[in-house]
Motif scaffolding. Structure first.
Motif, PDB file in Angstrom:
ATOM      1  N   ALA A  59       0.835  -1.205   0.000  1.00  0.00           N
ATOM      2  CA  ALA A  59       0.000   0.000   0.000  1.00  0.00           C
ATOM      3  C   ALA A  59       0.872   1.258   0.000  1.00  0.00           C
ATOM      4  O   ALA A  59       0.585   2.226  -0.713  1.00  0.00           O
ATOM      5  N   LEU A  60       1.966   1.228   0.788  1.00  0.00           N
ATOM      6  CA  LEU A  60       2.851   2.390   0.861  1.00  0.00           C
ATOM      7  C   LEU A  60       3.519   2.657  -0.484  1.00  0.00           C
ATOM      8  O   LEU A  60       3.575   3.809  -0.954  1.00  0.00           O
ATOM      9  N   VAL A  61       4.015   1.601  -1.112  1.00  0.00           N
ATOM     10  CA  VAL A  61       4.637   1.753  -2.427  1.00  0.00           C
ATOM     11  C   VAL A  61       3.614   2.266  -3.446  1.00  0.00           C
ATOM     12  O   VAL A  61       3.917   3.131  -4.275  1.00  0.00           O
ATOM     13  N   SER A  62       2.394   1.756  -3.389  1.00  0.00           N
ATOM     14  CA  SER A  62       1.347   2.183  -4.316  1.00  0.00           C
ATOM     15  C   SER A  62       1.044   3.666  -4.177  1.00  0.00           C
ATOM     16  O   SER A  62       0.791   4.366  -5.161  1.00  0.00           O
ATOM     17  N   LEU A  63       1.061   4.155  -2.949  1.00  0.00           N
ATOM     18  CA  LEU A  63       0.731   5.561  -2.700  1.00  0.00           C
ATOM     19  C   LEU A  63       1.882   6.507  -3.040  1.00  0.00           C
ATOM     20  O   LEU A  63       1.645   7.655  -3.439  1.00  0.00           O
ATOM     21  N   LEU A  64       3.129   6.043  -2.902  1.00  0.00           N
ATOM     22  CA  LEU A  64       4.269   6.942  -3.041  1.00  0.00           C
ATOM     23  C   LEU A  64       4.988   6.861  -4.383  1.00  0.00           C
ATOM     24  O   LEU A  64       5.705   7.795  -4.754  1.00  0.00           O
ATOM     25  N   SER A  65       4.811   5.770  -5.108  1.00  0.00           N
ATOM     26  CA  SER A  65       5.633   5.569  -6.308  1.00  0.00           C
ATOM     27  C   SER A  65       5.062   6.218  -7.561  1.00  0.00           C
ATOM     28  O   SER A  65       5.741   6.286  -8.574  1.00  0.00           O
ATOM     29  N   THR A  66       3.829   6.679  -7.512  1.00  0.00           N
ATOM     30  CA  THR A  66       3.201   7.260  -8.693  1.00  0.00           C
ATOM     31  C   THR A  66       3.061   8.756  -8.521  1.00  0.00           C
ATOM     32  O   THR A  66       2.460   9.215  -7.558  1.00  0.00           O
ATOM     33  N   THR A  67       3.623   9.508  -9.462  1.00  0.00           N
ATOM     34  CA  THR A  67       3.451  10.961  -9.405  1.00  0.00           C
ATOM     35  C   THR A  67       2.041  11.316  -9.846  1.00  0.00           C
ATOM     36  O   THR A  67       1.487  10.678 -10.747  1.00  0.00           O
ATOM     37  N   PRO A  68       1.424  12.310  -9.223  1.00  0.00           N
ATOM     38  CA  PRO A  68       0.069  12.682  -9.599  1.00  0.00           C
ATOM     39  C   PRO A  68      -0.019  13.030 -11.081  1.00  0.00           C
ATOM     40  O   PRO A  68       0.889  13.635 -11.642  1.00  0.00           O
ATOM     41  N   ALA A  69      -1.099  12.625 -11.713  1.00  0.00           N
ATOM     42  CA  ALA A  69      -1.309  12.950 -13.118  1.00  0.00           C
ATOM     43  C   ALA A  69      -1.483  14.448 -13.267  1.00  0.00           C
ATOM     44  O   ALA A  69      -2.038  15.110 -12.398  1.00  0.00           O
ATOM     45  N   PRO A  70      -1.000  15.044 -14.356  1.00  0.00           N
ATOM     46  CA  PRO A  70      -1.127  16.487 -14.541  1.00  0.00           C
ATOM     47  C   PRO A  70      -2.581  16.896 -14.671  1.00  0.00           C
ATOM     48  O   PRO A  70      -3.394  16.160 -15.227  1.00  0.00           O
ATOM     49  N   THR A  71      -2.907  18.052 -14.150  1.00  0.00           N
ATOM     50  CA  THR A  71      -4.263  18.570 -14.298  1.00  0.00           C
ATOM     51  C   THR A  71      -4.453  19.022 -15.727  1.00  0.00           C
ATOM     52  O   THR A  71      -3.498  19.256 -16.468  1.00  0.00           O
ATOM     53  N   PRO A  72      -5.699  19.176 -16.184  1.00  0.00           N
ATOM     54  CA  PRO A  72      -5.941  19.622 -17.553  1.00  0.00           C
ATOM     55  C   PRO A  72      -5.244  20.929 -17.860  1.00  0.00           C
ATOM     56  O   PRO A  72      -4.697  21.128 -18.934  1.00  0.00           O
ATOM     57  N   ALA A  73      -5.226  21.857 -16.875  1.00  0.00           N
ATOM     58  CA  ALA A  73      -4.582  23.140 -17.103  1.00  0.00           C
ATOM     59  C   ALA A  73      -3.089  22.973 -17.321  1.00  0.00           C
ATOM     60  O   ALA A  73      -2.489  23.571 -18.209  1.00  0.00           O
ATOM     61  N   GLN A  74      -2.456  22.113 -16.493  1.00  0.00           N
ATOM     62  CA  GLN A  74      -1.032  21.855 -16.646  1.00  0.00           C
ATOM     63  C   GLN A  74      -0.726  21.207 -17.984  1.00  0.00           C
ATOM     64  O   GLN A  74       0.213  21.556 -18.668  1.00  0.00           O
ATOM     65  N   GLY A  75      -1.577  20.279 -18.358  1.00  0.00           N
ATOM     66  CA  GLY A  75      -1.387  19.598 -19.629  1.00  0.00           C
ATOM     67  C   GLY A  75      -1.453  20.576 -20.789  1.00  0.00           C
ATOM     68  O   GLY A  75      -0.661  20.526 -21.727  1.00  0.00           O
ATOM     69  N   SER A  76      -2.397  21.518 -20.736  1.00  0.00           N
ATOM     70  CA  SER A  76      -2.560  22.483 -21.818  1.00  0.00           C
ATOM     71  C   SER A  76      -1.345  23.381 -21.909  1.00  0.00           C
ATOM     72  O   SER A  76      -0.849  23.694 -22.994  1.00  0.00           O
ATOM     73  N   ALA A  77      -0.820  23.825 -20.735  1.00  0.00           N
ATOM     74  CA  ALA A  77       0.347  24.692 -20.730  1.00  0.00           C
ATOM     75  C   ALA A  77       1.567  23.981 -21.298  1.00  0.00           C
ATOM     76  O   ALA A  77       2.327  24.553 -22.086  1.00  0.00           O
ATOM     77  N   ASP A  78       1.747  22.712 -20.905  1.00  0.00           N
ATOM     78  CA  ASP A  78       2.878  21.947 -21.411  1.00  0.00           C
ATOM     79  C   ASP A  78       2.795  21.774 -22.916  1.00  0.00           C
ATOM     80  O   ASP A  78       3.791  21.885 -23.634  1.00  0.00           O
ATOM     81  N   ASP A  79       1.576  21.479 -23.409  1.00  0.00           N
ATOM     82  CA  ASP A  79       1.387  21.293 -24.844  1.00  0.00           C
ATOM     83  C   ASP A  79       1.703  22.579 -25.590  1.00  0.00           C
ATOM     84  O   ASP A  79       2.326  22.569 -26.662  1.00  0.00           O
ATOM     85  N   THR A  80       1.261  23.729 -25.022  1.00  0.00           N
ATOM     86  CA  THR A  80       1.508  25.006 -25.672  1.00  0.00           C
ATOM     87  C   THR A  80       2.997  25.307 -25.741  1.00  0.00           C
ATOM     88  O   THR A  80       3.518  25.762 -26.759  1.00  0.00           O
ATOM     89  N   GLU A  81       3.715  24.997 -24.626  1.00  0.00           N
ATOM     90  CA  GLU A  81       5.153  25.239 -24.584  1.00  0.00           C
ATOM     91  C   GLU A  81       5.877  24.394 -25.624  1.00  0.00           C
ATOM     92  O   GLU A  81       6.787  24.871 -26.319  1.00  0.00           O
ATOM     93  N   LYS A  82       5.445  23.126 -25.757  1.00  0.00           N
ATOM     94  CA  LYS A  82       6.073  22.258 -26.753  1.00  0.00           C
ATOM     95  C   LYS A  82       5.861  22.777 -28.167  1.00  0.00           C
ATOM     96  O   LYS A  82       6.735  22.729 -29.020  1.00  0.00           O
TER      97      LYS A  82
END
Length: 325
Positions: A298-321
């Motif tokens: 359970a600890l590994v499951s909670l700590l090993s995955t970085t949170p998925a980007p929010t839609p806003a973050q995703g849009s900004a990253d796409d624009t930068e690319k």
């Protein structure tokens, strides 16, 4: 989430009939003081009707979510309903006659009824296996939900199959000549006579092993693992990590592995003739290992995955690319 009106109709009708049997059995517990093998005679149909009702409702819901093989699934669910109905009719009929329904070879008629029950359980298991295969083949948008249902149903199949352990002749019955001589062949208890001291509500032995425990634990993975996922979803608004589907999926896999390990443990404990509530050092040690492994997973499951980007973050990253390109 599909509407209950789209759930498998024969299984829903069967579940409703089991609710009626449950009420009738409850009345029987009150007005009929007969006792059979140390337990109120109406206790068995009470337990079986409740278990079959929950089992049928869960399968009816799961079949509504299966995207492939709907016709095959409909027939498999219908066979589960029919075989379950035959099972409960025989159990209730034997209660009315004042006879044991399970392991009873007192007369040719009693033996025939028990053999019919054995055939219906095998048929129910095969039909449930078909439903499990359909669940594994059906794509679902939420992977955590898909695997919660698939693994819960698969472990439940193992739980149903473990019921076969109770049909084997005990050493005492084999010494007496087995089915050719003994009127009762098979038992719930291991290492102690049937009908001894038992836990309240469940009726499980407190002095020896009880094979009903792994049977019960395994069967109800069908409900408990999806309920575990539901709890994660309910908690997700309060805990950011749980909003990530990947985290929920990993936790479901850890929970399913832990559940399977617990099922193996209680099966081992029962086969050694050990009561559930009086574990020895070996059982406690194995339980501790399972607990540590579950906590680590359970600890590994909670700590090993970085949170998925929010839609806003995703849009900004796409624009930068795009600007870089």
């Amino acid at each position: 989430m599909s509407s209950w009106r789209s759930w498998h109709r024969p299984l829903m009708v069967f579940a409703a009939s089991m609710a009626v049997v449950f009420v009738v059995s409850g009345v029987g517990m009150v007005v009929d003081d007969r006792v059979l093998v140390g337990s109120p005679i109406w206790f068995k149909p009470l337990k079986f009707s409740a278990s079959l009702m929950i089992y049928a409702l869960t399968l009816a819901w799961m079949l509504s979510l299966a995207g492939r093989g709907r016709r095959v699934g409909w027939w498999a669910g219908t066979v589960v309903a029919l075989t379950g109905a035959i099972e409960i009719v025989i159990i209730t009929g034997q209660v009315i006659r004042g006879k044991r329904s399970h392991f009873n070879f007192e007369t040719a008629f009693d033996g025939m009824l028990f053999n019919i029950m054995g055939a219906t359980i095998v048929t129910l298991w095969i039909s449930s296996l078909i439903i499990v295969i359909l669940l594994f083949r059906s794509p679902m948008a939420d992977r955590a939900a898909a695997w919660a249902m698939r693994l819960g149903a698969a472990i439940a199949l193992v739980g149903v199959a473990l019921g076969n352990l109770m049909t084997r002749a005990t050493p005492e019955q084999e010494a007496a000549g087995g089915r050719s001589v003994s009127q009762v062949v098979g038992a719930h208890s291991v290492g102690v006579p049937e009908g001894g001291p038992a836990m309240p509500l469940t009726g499980w032995s407190t002095t020896g092993g009880d094979l009903r425990i792994p049977h019960f634990v395994g069967m109800h993975a069908l409900q408990l693992i999806p309920l575990f996922l539901l709890a994660l979803i309910v908690l997700a608004p309060r805990f950011t990590r749980l909003r990530d589907e990947r985290v929920r999926l990993r936790l479901v896999l850890v929970a399913s592995g832990t559940y399977a390990a617990v099922l193996a443990l209680v099966t081992w404990q029962a086969l050694r003739g050990q009561p559930l509530i009086h574990p020895d050092g070996a059982t406690l040690g194995a339980a501790a290992l399972i607990l540590v492994a579950a906590a680590a997973g359970a600890l590994v499951s909670l700590l090993s995955t970085t949170p998925a980007p929010t839609p806003a973050q995703g849009s900004a990253d796409d624009t930068e690319k795009e600007l870089v390109a």
